[in-house]
Design an enzyme around this catalytic site. Structure first.
Site, PDB file in Angstrom:
ATOM      1  N   HIS A  46      35.786  42.362  42.081  1.00  0.00           N
ATOM      2  CA  HIS A  46      37.061  42.835  41.943  1.00  0.00           C
ATOM      3  C   HIS A  46      37.357  43.882  42.977  1.00  0.00           C
ATOM      4  O   HIS A  46      36.435  44.742  43.277  1.00  0.00           O
ATOM      5  CB  HIS A  46      37.299  43.416  40.830  1.00  0.00           C
ATOM      6  CG  HIS A  46      38.860  43.506  40.161  1.00  0.00           C
ATOM      7  ND1 HIS A  46      39.455  44.786  40.394  1.00  0.00           N
ATOM      8  CD2 HIS A  46      39.672  42.918  39.277  1.00  0.00           C
ATOM      9  CE1 HIS A  46      40.792  44.550  39.989  1.00  0.00           C
ATOM     10  NE2 HIS A  46      40.849  43.530  39.360  1.00  0.00           N
TER      11      HIS A  46
ATOM     12  N   ASP B 141      30.159  46.912  36.796  1.00  0.00           N
ATOM     13  CA  ASP B 141      31.378  46.867  36.607  1.00  0.00           C
ATOM     14  C   ASP B 141      31.566  46.182  35.140  1.00  0.00           C
ATOM     15  O   ASP B 141      31.305  44.694  35.020  1.00  0.00           O
ATOM     16  CB  ASP B 141      32.037  46.061  37.493  1.00  0.00           C
ATOM     17  CG  ASP B 141      33.760  45.910  37.222  1.00  0.00           C
ATOM     18  OD1 ASP B 141      34.172  45.921  35.965  1.00  0.00           O
ATOM     19  OD2 ASP B 141      34.441  45.510  38.109  1.00  0.00           O
TER      20      ASP B 141
ATOM     21  N   GLN C  89      34.892  43.069  32.455  1.00  0.00           N
ATOM     22  CA  GLN C  89      34.950  41.969  31.544  1.00  0.00           C
ATOM     23  C   GLN C  89      33.858  41.525  30.606  1.00  0.00           C
ATOM     24  O   GLN C  89      33.864  40.963  29.733  1.00  0.00           O
ATOM     25  CB  GLN C  89      35.067  40.603  32.716  1.00  0.00           C
ATOM     26  CG  GLN C  89      36.173  40.627  33.773  1.00  0.00           C
ATOM     27  CD  GLN C  89      37.528  40.361  32.801  1.00  0.00           C
ATOM     28  OE1 GLN C  89      37.641  39.904  31.787  1.00  0.00           O
ATOM     29  NE2 GLN C  89      38.729  40.851  33.458  1.00  0.00           N
TER      30      GLN C  89
ATOM     31  N   LYS D 152      41.422  46.146  28.206  1.00  0.00           N
ATOM     32  CA  LYS D 152      40.762  44.592  28.105  1.00  0.00           C
ATOM     33  C   LYS D 152      40.031  44.281  26.820  1.00  0.00           C
ATOM     34  O   LYS D 152      39.210  43.314  26.727  1.00  0.00           O
ATOM     35  CB  LYS D 152      39.923  44.450  29.303  1.00  0.00           C
ATOM     36  CG  LYS D 152      40.581  44.417  30.512  1.00  0.00           C
ATOM     37  CD  LYS D 152      39.737  44.024  31.775  1.00  0.00           C
ATOM     38  CE  LYS D 152      40.537  44.547  33.051  1.00  0.00           C
ATOM     39  NZ  LYS D 152      41.655  43.506  33.535  1.00  0.00           N
TER      40      LYS D 152
ATOM     41  N   CYS E 142      42.997  39.696  42.220  1.00  0.00           N
ATOM     42  CA  CYS E 142      42.252  40.992  42.765  1.00  0.00           C
ATOM     43  C   CYS E 142      40.928  40.574  43.435  1.00  0.00           C
ATOM     44  O   CYS E 142      39.959  41.457  43.439  1.00  0.00           O
ATOM     45  CB  CYS E 142      42.217  41.974  42.057  1.00  0.00           C
ATOM     46  SG  CYS E 142      43.961  42.695  41.448  1.00  0.00           S
TER      47      CYS E 142
HETATM   48  C1  LIG Z   1      36.125  42.720  36.909  1.00  0.00           C
HETATM   49  C2  LIG Z   1      37.175  43.673  36.950  1.00  0.00           C
HETATM   50  N1  LIG Z   1      36.664  44.854  37.355  1.00  0.00           N
HETATM   51  C3  LIG Z   1      37.724  45.776  37.284  1.00  0.00           C
HETATM   52  C4  LIG Z   1      39.066  45.492  36.912  1.00  0.00           C
HETATM   53  C5  LIG Z   1      39.981  46.859  37.043  1.00  0.00           C
HETATM   54  O1  LIG Z   1      40.249  47.102  35.602  1.00  0.00           O
HETATM   55  P1  LIG Z   1      41.456  48.255  35.506  1.00  0.00           P
HETATM   56  O2  LIG Z   1      42.569  47.769  36.154  1.00  0.00           O
HETATM   57  O3  LIG Z   1      41.820  48.444  33.876  1.00  0.00           O
HETATM   58  O4  LIG Z   1      41.012  49.395  35.969  1.00  0.00           O
HETATM   59  C6  LIG Z   1      39.263  44.416  36.318  1.00  0.00           C
HETATM   60  C7  LIG Z   1      40.490  44.039  35.662  1.00  0.00           C
HETATM   61  O5  LIG Z   1      41.453  43.498  36.225  1.00  0.00           O
HETATM   62  C8  LIG Z   1      38.373  43.503  36.524  1.00  0.00           C
HETATM   63  O6  LIG Z   1      38.687  42.121  35.736  1.00  0.00           O
END
Ligand SMILES: Cc1ncc(COP(=O)(O)O)c(C=O)c1O
Lengths: 147, 430
Positions: free
Chosen positions: B142, B220, B223, B246, B384
């Site tokens: 991401h 990370d 998910q 999430k 993203c």
């Molecule tokens: C794999 C992953 N990493 C990071 C994020 C970023 O999360 P947040 O926008 O809650 O900081 C997301 C969410 O969109 C994600 O799916």
């Protein structure tokens, strides 16, 4: 809001059988524009003659039905017209999409009327305006290069 | 009842929960929209990888806080201040137990995954990364686990390298790991579960290998933590980032887990109140971890909401949640693959309930619009992950993502409407 207001038959027809799709001759640098949010991409080739008439216009690219249909409709609309007149139409379309101009201005321009449906779907306006931004940039480029 | 296997771990045979009962806890799932010809469309929410819905228990906990506990934390010498501080710090302990951290001092509250990763890049990276040092990421990250490292690399002259993924099924090509690690590798940061492919990456093996070379690993968990049982001691990851929203919690709150030793070495993140020890006009000392990283008034209600979400998840049981979602996903995949013209991106043997697809020539935006007209919420776009999309040579995908409150009949409804979309846009089957 009904889906068919967005995907009117005119839109779906242009999408399935886009007009003026393909590589073409150009009198100035081609314009390429992206809508990174959707991944829409358009490349525009404009052939403008010495009398400022748009002799030919072609486009290639990929994107959603709205962006591709809007590009197809745009090429049909501007072909054979004077640059000055085209500029006015572009402003009418972009102004209407931004909600700043009367959308009824689009009624007398054939298939352009189908773009009015997009205005009810604000997130899709960017898809519809991509081709119009491209042609506006293209005309400006051609004029600059002529000087 | 059945067996499943996640990342090499066998889950026990479990009795599942009643999904209809679970759905009753989520008021928003009863939302309806007006459809064509005065019809009523129930919400079918399949955008859970973006954010999840909140049960009444979480809403109540946050409201209770504002009605009965609201004050600033740590500073007030009055009864409400004590309540607020206790509730905030209890939330930290609750989260610590949920991921089995050694101590609640290893739990730093952030705004979410993004801020947690930026915190590590800033506070750990700037101190410990130098010119020519290498940070190993993957090609499926991401943007939030890519851009912070790009910024760090630009500032320090560090080099980013990327573990590739397989274009055919979206698995990480972990076989390359050994050759990519060298004496300059300082950190590995990868996603535990892909938000595009749904792939659950084999992080245990990766962490072991990295530790053989004394390289710390950041996961990370945006998910993974909401969907899989998470035990940071067993995983032995050095950092883990995740987002409250999430996993049934509110937006604006997330967590950075870090091993205490690493957190101790790090510089502060932002400056301000709460993160300090003693302050003079020209210098200051830092508060102890984790407060060193929490400058300013934190999202107290958010932390309390997240703890309530965790109570909720624990009551259902994370293993049950995983098991149920696996069944749902297996079912959805099998039905989707029967539709001609269907391309699914991500067919890893271990995967979660995130399904990215492209059907016929229907652009994902048109697909999402069509499904929305039926009350189905999915996501369309690059999710993203632009470099990932570029490697697949597609501009976007449509993504359906599940949580434990989704039902088999919702999947049937999705499948039915995918077929209808083919008719509508004129790329009918056959
Ligand atoms: C794999 C992953 N990493 C990071 C994020 C970023 O999360 P947040 O926008 O809650 O900081 C997301 C969410 O969109 C994600 O799916």
């Amino acid at each position: 809001m009904e889906l068919d207001e967005l995907y009117q038959d005119i839109i779906l027809d242009h999408y399935k059988n886009p007009h003026n799709f393909g590589e073409g001759e150009a009198s100035c640098t081609n314009v390429e524009l992206d809508n990174p949010v959707c991944g829409d991409h358009i490349k525009l080739m404009l052939l403008i003659d010495e009398n400022d008439i748009i002799q030919d216009v072609k486009f290639t690219g990929s994107g959603c039905a709205i962006s591709m249909a809007s590009a197809s409709i745009m090429t049909e609309e501007i072909k054979g017209k004077k640059v000055q007149e085209v500029r006015a139409i572009i402003e009418d379309v972009l102004g209407a999409m931004r909600g700043e101009k009367e959308a009824d201005n689009l009624d007398e321009h054939g298939d352009l009327i189908a773009l009015k449906g997009v205005m009810k779907f604000p997130v899709r306006v960017k898809c519809a305006t991509l081709a119009w931004h491209a042609v506006r940039d293209g005309i400006t480029k051609c004029e600059q290069e002529k000087k | 009842m059945s067996h499943i296997n996640v990342d090499g771990k066998q889950l026990e045979t479990l009795e599942l929960f009643e999904v209809e009962e679970v759905r009753n806890d989520f008021p928003i799932l009863k939302e309806k929209f007006s459809g064509p010809k005065n019809s009523v469309l129930p919400l079918v929410y399949l955008d859970n990888a973006a954010t999840t819905q909140k049960p009444q228990q979480v809403l109540d906990a946050m409201q209770y806080y504002y009605r009965h506990q609201n004050a600033n934390v740590h500073r007030a010498i009055h009864k409400l201040g004590e309540r607020a501080t206790a509730a905030y710090e209890d939330s930290r302990k609750r989260i610590s137990r949920f991921i089995n951290a050694r101590s609640h001092r290893e739990i730093v509250f952030t705004r979410g995954t993004t801020e947690a990763i930026n915190l590590v890049a800033h506070s750990w990276g700037r101190k410990l990364i130098g010119r020519g040092d290498e940070i190993l990421l993957s090609e499926m990250e991401h943007h939030s686990n890519l851009i912070p490292w790009q910024l760090l690399a630009k500032e320090t002259g560090a080099v980013l390298r990327f573990i590739p993924f397989s274009r055919s099924n979206g698995t990480l090509q972990i076989g390359h790991l050994e050759e990519m690690i060298n004496e300059r590798t300082r950190l590995i940061s990868v996603t535990h579960m892909s938000n595009v492919f749904g792939t659950i990456n084999p992080v245990r093996g990766l962490i072991q290998k990295a530790h053989d070379h004394h390289i710390p690993v950041m996961l990370d968990g945006a998910q993974s933590v909401p969907h899989l049982p998470t035990d940071v001691q067993e995983l032995d990851c050095d950092f883990l980032a995740f987002s409250g929203h999430k996993m049934c919690g509110p937006t604006g709150i997330g967590v950075l887990y870090g091993k205490e030793k690493l957190l101790e070495e790090m510089e502060p993140f932002q400056g301000g109140g709460e993160m300090i020890g003693s302050v003079w006009l020209d210098k200051a000392t830092w508060n102890e971890v984790p407060h060193k990283f929490e400058a300013g008034t934190p999202d107290i209600a958010g932390a309390i909401g997240l703890a309530a979400a965790i109570d909720y998840l624990d009551r259902l049981g994370m293993e049950r949640i995983t098991l149920y979602e696996q069944k749902l996903t297996t079912y959805a995949l099998s039905k989707m693959r029967e539709i001609s013209g269907m391309r699914i991106f991500g067919m890893a043997p271990f995967r979660g309930g995130v399904i990215s697809f492209y059907l016929g020539k229907i652009h994902p935006h048109d697909m999402a619009q069509f499904l929305d007209s039926k009350g189905i919420a999915v996501r369309a776009g690059h999710h993203c992950a632009q470099p990932l999309m570029r490697k697949l040579e597609i501009p976007a995908t449509t993504r359906a993502s599940f949580y434990f409150y989704n039902t088999f009949s919702e999947i049937d409804f999705l499948i039915d409407n995918l077929k209808q979309a083919l008719e509508y846009f004129g790329y009918g089957t056959g």
